[in-house]
Design a protein around this motif. Structure first.
Motif, PDB file in Angstrom:
ATOM      1  N   GLY A  23      -2.637  -3.358 -10.747  1.00  0.00           N
ATOM      2  CA  GLY A  23      -3.250  -4.288  -9.799  1.00  0.00           C
ATOM      3  C   GLY A  23      -3.913  -5.452 -10.501  1.00  0.00           C
ATOM      4  O   GLY A  23      -3.802  -6.608 -10.046  1.00  0.00           O
ATOM      5  N   PHE A  24      -4.604  -5.184 -11.604  1.00  0.00           N
ATOM      6  CA  PHE A  24      -5.229  -6.267 -12.370  1.00  0.00           C
ATOM      7  C   PHE A  24      -4.192  -7.248 -12.879  1.00  0.00           C
ATOM      8  O   PHE A  24      -4.369  -8.474 -12.770  1.00  0.00           O
ATOM      9  CB  PHE A  24      -6.029  -5.694 -13.541  1.00  0.00           C
ATOM     10  CG  PHE A  24      -6.314  -6.705 -14.613  1.00  0.00           C
ATOM     11  CD1 PHE A  24      -7.191  -7.759 -14.381  1.00  0.00           C
ATOM     12  CD2 PHE A  24      -5.666  -6.634 -15.848  1.00  0.00           C
ATOM     13  CE1 PHE A  24      -7.435  -8.719 -15.355  1.00  0.00           C
ATOM     14  CE2 PHE A  24      -5.905  -7.585 -16.817  1.00  0.00           C
ATOM     15  CZ  PHE A  24      -6.787  -8.632 -16.582  1.00  0.00           C
TER      16      PHE A  24
ATOM     17  N   ILE B  61       0.832  -1.202   0.000  1.00  0.00           N
ATOM     18  CA  ILE B  61       0.000   0.000   0.000  1.00  0.00           C
ATOM     19  C   ILE B  61       0.868   1.255   0.000  1.00  0.00           C
ATOM     20  O   ILE B  61       0.565   2.248  -0.671  1.00  0.00           O
ATOM     21  CB  ILE B  61      -0.961  -0.017   1.200  1.00  0.00           C
ATOM     22  CG1 ILE B  61      -1.924  -1.208   1.077  1.00  0.00           C
ATOM     23  CG2 ILE B  61      -1.745   1.284   1.300  1.00  0.00           C
ATOM     24  CD1 ILE B  61      -2.725  -1.485   2.323  1.00  0.00           C
ATOM     25  N   GLY B  62       1.995   1.212   0.734  1.00  0.00           N
ATOM     26  CA  GLY B  62       2.893   2.357   0.772  1.00  0.00           C
ATOM     27  C   GLY B  62       3.494   2.665  -0.584  1.00  0.00           C
ATOM     28  O   GLY B  62       3.553   3.834  -1.004  1.00  0.00           O
TER      29      GLY B  62
ATOM     30  N   GLY C  26      -0.276   8.435  -5.564  1.00  0.00           N
ATOM     31  CA  GLY C  26      -0.927   9.442  -4.741  1.00  0.00           C
ATOM     32  C   GLY C  26      -1.674   8.849  -3.561  1.00  0.00           C
ATOM     33  O   GLY C  26      -2.317   7.797  -3.681  1.00  0.00           O
ATOM     34  N   SER C  27      -1.590   9.539  -2.415  1.00  0.00           N
ATOM     35  CA  SER C  27      -2.246   9.043  -1.206  1.00  0.00           C
ATOM     36  C   SER C  27      -3.763   9.057  -1.317  1.00  0.00           C
ATOM     37  O   SER C  27      -4.449   8.319  -0.609  1.00  0.00           O
ATOM     38  CB  SER C  27      -1.814   9.885   0.000  1.00  0.00           C
ATOM     39  OG  SER C  27      -2.144  11.250  -0.200  1.00  0.00           O
TER      40      SER C  27
ATOM     41  N   VAL D  95      -5.627  -0.459  -1.109  1.00  0.00           N
ATOM     42  CA  VAL D  95      -6.123  -1.409  -0.102  1.00  0.00           C
ATOM     43  C   VAL D  95      -7.003  -2.471  -0.763  1.00  0.00           C
ATOM     44  O   VAL D  95      -6.904  -3.665  -0.462  1.00  0.00           O
ATOM     45  CB  VAL D  95      -6.902  -0.666   0.995  1.00  0.00           C
ATOM     46  CG1 VAL D  95      -7.589  -1.658   1.934  1.00  0.00           C
ATOM     47  CG2 VAL D  95      -5.975   0.258   1.784  1.00  0.00           C
ATOM     48  N   SER D  96      -7.872  -2.035  -1.676  1.00  0.00           N
ATOM     49  CA  SER D  96      -8.770  -2.975  -2.362  1.00  0.00           C
ATOM     50  C   SER D  96      -7.980  -3.993  -3.172  1.00  0.00           C
ATOM     51  O   SER D  96      -8.265  -5.200  -3.131  1.00  0.00           O
ATOM     52  CB  SER D  96      -9.731  -2.199  -3.271  1.00  0.00           C
ATOM     53  OG  SER D  96     -10.519  -1.291  -2.523  1.00  0.00           O
ATOM     54  N   ILE D  97      -6.982  -3.532  -3.919  1.00  0.00           N
ATOM     55  CA  ILE D  97      -6.160  -4.440  -4.718  1.00  0.00           C
ATOM     56  C   ILE D  97      -5.412  -5.410  -3.812  1.00  0.00           C
ATOM     57  O   ILE D  97      -5.312  -6.610  -4.109  1.00  0.00           O
ATOM     58  CB  ILE D  97      -5.175  -3.645  -5.593  1.00  0.00           C
ATOM     59  CG1 ILE D  97      -5.936  -2.840  -6.640  1.00  0.00           C
ATOM     60  CG2 ILE D  97      -4.176  -4.583  -6.271  1.00  0.00           C
ATOM     61  CD1 ILE D  97      -5.074  -1.851  -7.404  1.00  0.00           C
ATOM     62  N   PHE D  98      -4.887  -4.902  -2.702  1.00  0.00           N
ATOM     63  CA  PHE D  98      -4.167  -5.761  -1.763  1.00  0.00           C
ATOM     64  C   PHE D  98      -5.062  -6.887  -1.258  1.00  0.00           C
ATOM     65  O   PHE D  98      -4.656  -8.060  -1.222  1.00  0.00           O
ATOM     66  CB  PHE D  98      -3.656  -4.930  -0.591  1.00  0.00           C
ATOM     67  CG  PHE D  98      -3.086  -5.745   0.534  1.00  0.00           C
ATOM     68  CD1 PHE D  98      -1.816  -6.297   0.440  1.00  0.00           C
ATOM     69  CD2 PHE D  98      -3.817  -5.968   1.691  1.00  0.00           C
ATOM     70  CE1 PHE D  98      -1.290  -7.074   1.470  1.00  0.00           C
ATOM     71  CE2 PHE D  98      -3.297  -6.734   2.729  1.00  0.00           C
ATOM     72  CZ  PHE D  98      -2.033  -7.280   2.611  1.00  0.00           C
ATOM     73  N   CYS D  99      -6.289  -6.560  -0.864  1.00  0.00           N
ATOM     74  CA  CYS D  99      -7.213  -7.582  -0.355  1.00  0.00           C
ATOM     75  C   CYS D  99      -7.562  -8.601  -1.436  1.00  0.00           C
ATOM     76  O   CYS D  99      -7.616  -9.811  -1.173  1.00  0.00           O
ATOM     77  CB  CYS D  99      -8.481  -6.914   0.170  1.00  0.00           C
ATOM     78  SG  CYS D  99      -8.232  -5.881   1.631  1.00  0.00           S
TER      79      CYS D  99
END
Length: 362
Positions: free
Chosen positions: A166-167, A49-50, A57-58, A65-69
């Motif tokens: 992410g995809f 996420i960092g 961009g923050s 977060v969504s991609i990580f999950c």
């Protein structure tokens, strides 16, 4: 069992293994595995996420977060049909997560309800062939989170690039882990089996309509952090056993949020400001050791309130969290019983509480 295999197990499985073992050394090994597993997830989350937030961009951290999950989930849970259709549909799902929350942001409430409800229903059709595997809760969480954090202009362009990356990552992981599964099952065959008389399809409709309606109502009246109400509503309605568990989950969600918010307030007021950055990671580490819903709910408060405290102040953030959760679960409970009475009873009376009550009276 190798230590690597222990790290692949969920906390539920590991705790069952601990309870069933009589070997003190094996119990220590399993407990050590739980801790290491949780620590690795937290470290990976912070790094992933960092990096994503630094690159794009923050204000796009919600997408990170969504991609990580999703990335964690696709290692273990497939969509229930062949790889070709799964990757194609994953691309559509990511596109909907990118576009739908932004497209519905400025429209009137009725159109927003239609857009959000339909988008979420399509996502559920594509990802949740087996509701027990949890994809319904995961993807509805991502949709709600992104709806509560829309962007425009250059930030949207950055989010689009993040979504593409992410995809690709999720598709590679999915292909590696599920390439030989359900090879003879097509998505089209699943669509052809759609029926209003099937519980799985009623579950999808109920979840999509309930969440879509909540987002339309509470975003239009500008409820502060309305996505928190959405999380609470989606959590209840996404449970595949919601007919039997909704009252239990209602009380557990409320209790968890109240206790978690109170605990956060105490921690926040006691700790020096220099230690605030540790609150989220420590909460995440403890979360990885939990199996009970109310405990998970309590620990989830820490990361959310840490961010909100900087925006509203700690007292206001705590009250907003509790109020939004109460609004969300009351809405979910009311919607569940209305849907039960007027829809589910008609198509699936054997799964309906209303229908069950009528049979008992006979």
């Amino acid at each position: 069992m190798k230590f690597y295999d222990i790290l692949q197990c969920s906390p539920d499985v590991l705790k069952r293994m601990i309870r069933s073992s009589d070997d003190p050394q094996e119990i220590k090994r399993l407990r050590r595995g739980m801790i290491v597993r949780s620590l690795l997830i937290v470290v990976f989350a912070i790094a992933f996420i960092g990096v994503m937030a630094a690159l794009f961009g923050s204000d796009n951290s919600a997408m990170a977060v969504s991609i990580f999950c999703i990335l964690l989930a696709v290692r273990f849970v497939n969509y229930g049909y062949c790889l070709r259709d799964s990757i194609l549909n994953m691309a559509i799902v990511f596109a909907l997560l990118l576009v739908a929350p932004v497209a519905s942001y400025a429209v009137d409430p009725f159109l927003k309800f239609l857009m959000d409800g339909l988008s979420l229903f399509v996502i559920l059709m594509m990802t949740s062939d087996d509701p027990k595997m949890g994809n319904g809760g995961l993807y509805s969480f991502a949709f709600i989170f992104l709806t509560g954090n829309p962007v425009e202009g250059q930030a949207f362009v950055n989010r689009a690039w993040m979504t593409l990356i992410g995809f690709v990552l999720c598709a590679l992981v999915y292909a590696h882990n599920h390439k030989d599964q359900n090879a003879n099952v097509t998505f089209w065959s699943q669509i052809r089996r759609f029926s209003l008389y099937e519980y799985k399809d009623q579950w999808r409709i109920r979840l999509a309509v309930g969440v879509g309606l909540l987002l339309a109502v509470f975003s239009s009246i500008h409820l502060e952090r309305f996505m928190w109400a959405g999380f609470a509503c989606g959590s209840l309605l996404s449970d595949v056993d919601v007919e039997a568990r909704i009252r239990e989950k209602f009380s557990d969600r409320l209790l968890g949020v109240v206790l978690g918010s109170a605990a956060f307030y105490v921690v926040y007021t006691i700790l020096p400001a220099s230690l605030y950055p540790l609150v989220g990671p420590v909460g995440g580490l403890c979360l990885g050791l939990c199996t009970e819903y109310k405990h998970k709910t309590a620990l989830n408060c820490f990361g959310a309130l840490m961010l909100a405290a900087g925006m509203y102040g700690v007292e206001a953030a705590v009250w907003i969290r509790i109020a939004d959760t109460l609004i969300g679960i009351v809405f979910a409970l009311a919607f569940f019983y209305v849907y039960d009475r007027f829809v589910l009873h008609r198509f699936l009376p054997h799964r309906s509480h209303y229908g069950a009550r009528k049979e008992e009276k006979k």
